[in-house]
Design an enzyme around this catalytic site. Structure first.
Site, PDB file in Angstrom:
ATOM      1  CG  PHE A 184      50.217  85.902 133.419  1.00 49.09           C
ATOM      2  CD1 PHE A 184      49.100  85.182 133.805  1.00 49.09           C
ATOM      3  CD2 PHE A 184      50.033  87.171 132.895  1.00 49.09           C
ATOM      4  CE1 PHE A 184      47.824  85.722 133.686  1.00 49.09           C
ATOM      5  CE2 PHE A 184      48.769  87.726 132.765  1.00 49.09           C
ATOM      6  CZ  PHE A 184      47.658  86.990 133.160  1.00 49.09           C
ATOM      7  CG  ASN A 228      56.740  87.447 131.537  1.00 47.91           C
ATOM      8  OD1 ASN A 228      56.565  88.265 130.645  1.00 47.91           O
ATOM      9  ND2 ASN A 228      55.745  87.006 132.290  1.00 47.91           N
ATOM     10  CG  ASN A 251      55.453  90.678 136.950  1.00 46.39           C
ATOM     11  OD1 ASN A 251      55.572  91.338 135.926  1.00 46.39           O
ATOM     12  ND2 ASN A 251      54.679  91.054 137.948  1.00 46.39           N
ATOM     13  CB  THR A 252      56.103  83.823 135.458  1.00 40.35           C
ATOM     14  OG1 THR A 252      55.441  84.254 134.255  1.00 40.35           O
ATOM     15  CG2 THR A 252      55.087  83.665 136.552  1.00 40.35           C
ATOM     16  CB  THR A 253      61.972  85.378 135.264  1.00 39.64           C
ATOM     17  OG1 THR A 253      61.647  86.740 134.969  1.00 39.64           O
ATOM     18  CG2 THR A 253      63.273  85.013 134.572  1.00 39.64           C
TER      19      THR A 253
END
Length: 223
Positions: free
Chosen positions: A50, A125, A171-173
């Protein structure tokens, strides 16, 4: 299915999944895919981080970008790292909103022990701060009001029950682990779980309710 043909990592939230169409087109042209008896269907796994809050939400990965990414991969040249691909809109240290975050990106690393090869690529992220696991030094994260010095994201979490604003969407790693060793699905699930421990060594806090972290583990099955 027991076999996939590609992994696509992109930005753009769900809009970025369009990049997978370009990957499928490229693989079909190369004659790569699952034979249904009526045609080849490439099996492409995709994850999109995102990043719609950074600069503009109107610029997103599309089919043409996914296709070009495959062309680049097949060229054999070293992939670009940092502010490229899925890392273009990645940020970290977002506990107090975008004014306090830092730009991040995509990175890779690989090791070889004898004939065994293991590589990783991750677009970072994260909600939390980023640390150099070798030295413990903070490399990026939550910024103070001056925009130059760091705050401690872990201390900030402990300082209040609810973060300001709605953070669960941002938040999306995402990443992938590749190895030339032969593993089945059960073993690859274990490898992916081990890679999440790697996240924990570099991201603090990690795996919060506001993070949507994912990792693919892929066996190329040559060893």
């Amino acid at each position: 299915v027991q076999k996939i043909h590609a992994v696509s990592l992109s930005g753009g939230s769900a809009y970025g999944l369009e990049a997978g169409d370009g990957v499928m087109q490229f693989l079909e042209e190369k004659g790569i895919g699952f034979d249904t008896g009526f045609g080849l269907v490439p099996i492409v796994c995709g994850a999109s981080l995102f990043d719609l809050e950074l600069v503009t939400n109107k610029v997103r990965p599309d089919k043409a970008m996914g296709y070009q990414a495959c062309v680049n991969a097949y060229s054999g040249k070293e992939p670009e790292m940092g502010n490229f691909g899925a890392g273009t809109g990645a940020t970290v240290g977002k506990l107090m909103g975008m004014p306090h975050c830092m730009k991040s990106g995509i990175g890779s690393y690989a090791v070889q022990v004898g004939a065994l090869q293991v590589g990783a690529v991750v677009a970072v992220n994260a909600l939390g701060d980023i640390y150099d696991w070798r030295t413990g030094r903070k490399a990026a994260g939550l910024l103070a009001d001056d925009g130059k010095t760091f705050l401690d994201a872990e201390e900030a979490v402990l300082g209040k029950l609810e973060p300001a604003g709605e953070k669960f969407v941002g938040n999306t790693t995402i990443g992938a682990i590749f190895t030339n060793a032969q593993f089945d699905k059960a073993h690859l699930c274990k490898i992916a779980a081990m890679a999440h421990d790697g996240y924990a060594r570099a991201i603090r806090p990690v795996h919060t309710a506001n993070d949507g972290d994912s990792i693919y583990a892929v066996s190329l099955g040559q060893l």
